[in-house]
Motif scaffolding. Structure first.
Motif, PDB file in Angstrom:
ATOM      1  N   SER A  13      38.845  45.778  41.577  1.00 52.43           N
ATOM      2  CA  SER A  13      39.146  46.149  40.160  1.00 52.43           C
ATOM      3  C   SER A  13      40.532  46.504  39.844  1.00 52.43           C
ATOM      4  O   SER A  13      40.907  45.956  38.883  1.00 52.43           O
ATOM      5  N   LEU A  34      42.200  42.688  39.281  1.00 53.31           N
ATOM      6  CA  LEU A  34      41.632  42.082  38.199  1.00 53.31           C
ATOM      7  C   LEU A  34      42.216  42.891  36.860  1.00 53.31           C
ATOM      8  O   LEU A  34      42.514  42.076  36.046  1.00 53.31           O
ATOM      9  N   ILE A  35      42.614  44.229  37.034  1.00 52.82           N
ATOM     10  CA  ILE A  35      43.130  44.751  35.730  1.00 52.82           C
ATOM     11  C   ILE A  35      44.583  44.292  35.762  1.00 52.82           C
ATOM     12  O   ILE A  35      45.085  44.194  34.623  1.00 52.82           O
ATOM     13  N   SER A  36      45.154  44.139  36.830  1.00 53.05           N
ATOM     14  CA  SER A  36      46.524  43.661  36.803  1.00 53.05           C
ATOM     15  C   SER A  36      46.968  42.425  36.475  1.00 53.05           C
ATOM     16  O   SER A  36      47.970  42.013  35.890  1.00 53.05           O
ATOM     17  N   GLY A  90      40.120  41.081  32.147  1.00 53.36           N
ATOM     18  CA  GLY A  90      40.708  41.957  33.104  1.00 53.36           C
ATOM     19  C   GLY A  90      40.178  43.473  32.765  1.00 53.36           C
ATOM     20  O   GLY A  90      39.856  44.080  33.986  1.00 53.36           O
ATOM     21  N   GLY A  92      37.592  44.757  35.589  1.00 52.33           N
ATOM     22  CA  GLY A  92      38.301  45.666  36.206  1.00 52.33           C
ATOM     23  C   GLY A  92      37.401  47.168  36.134  1.00 52.33           C
ATOM     24  O   GLY A  92      37.311  47.812  37.279  1.00 52.33           O
ATOM     25  N   THR A  93      37.027  47.557  35.048  1.00 52.69           N
ATOM     26  CA  THR A  93      36.209  48.750  34.746  1.00 52.69           C
ATOM     27  C   THR A  93      34.992  48.670  35.532  1.00 52.69           C
ATOM     28  O   THR A  93      34.618  49.602  35.997  1.00 52.69           O
TER      29      THR A  93
END
Length: 208
Positions: free
Chosen positions: A69, A72-74, A81, A85-86
């Motif tokens: 997570s 992927l968010i970053s 993302g 990520g969530t």
């Protein structure tokens, strides 16, 4: 196929997904060029390369998924993302500290993944998004009653859901700006979701 997923199987799943995203980078980008920003393949490939670099050691399934997570968010641009990520963040929470997950935990994983995407994307089935693959997969898995049967059913359902996006008119996300012109194109997010689920099935099959 095994009926419980160890931490090693989950780690193998993540590594397989990274390979699949690299192999399908051009394909996903081609799909996204028709109805999006032509960056989905590059973003998912870059994101999963970062995931592999950030995977923690140890025997904690939840910690592995939380690391997915965060990476992927970053690293993944666009909507993918935050959405993926969530998805992994929500799904990781009940699995923290677990070294192995069975049918009930994996069914909850699918349900939490769907809930995370719905919460973040404010979308639902039929809007031509990744949920058109994820929701049928989650429902098919739970209905099957075992990990092995459930993952096979989830792959079939996700593939059908992915293909079912082709005639849809997008009502959410970048593709919705195209209106009628979004019809006759397969949704890239539903496609990458299908690829992730298929990689999970393949990793579990190898552990049989």
């Amino acid at each position: 196929m095994t009926d419980a997923l160890t931490c090693d199987i989950v780690r193998n799943w993540i590594c397989k997904t990274a390979e699949v995203m690299a192999e399908n980078r051009a394909y996903l980008t081609e799909l996204d060029s028709a109805i999006g920003d032509a960056d989905h393949g590059n973003n998912m490939d870059r994101g999963y390369k970062a995931v592999i670099e950030k995977l923690p050691d140890g025997d904690d399934v939840g910690a592995l998924l939380k690391a997915v997570s965060m990476a992927l968010i970053s690293k993944v641009g666009g909507a993918a993302g935050p959405l993926y990520g969530t998805m992994f963040l929500q799904a990781s929470k009940p699995l923290m500290g677990k070294s192995e997950i069975g049918f009930d935990e994996l069914a909850q994983f699918f349900d939490d993944a769907v809930a995370g995407v719905k919460m973040r994307g404010k979308a639902d089935v039929g809007m031509k998004t990744m949920l058109d693959a994820l929701v049928p997969a989650a429902e098919a898995f739970r209905a099957a009653g075992s990990v092995s049967d459930g993952l096979e059913a989830a792959v079939v359902a996700a593939e059908k859901g992915m293909k079912d996006t082709i005639p849809m008119i997008a009502t959410k996300g970048r593709a919705s700006y195209l209106g009628e012109r979004s019809r006759d194109h397969q949704d890239p997010g539903a496609t990458s979701s299908y690829l992730i689920i298929k990689a999970l099935r393949d990793a579990a099959s190898e552990a049989a």
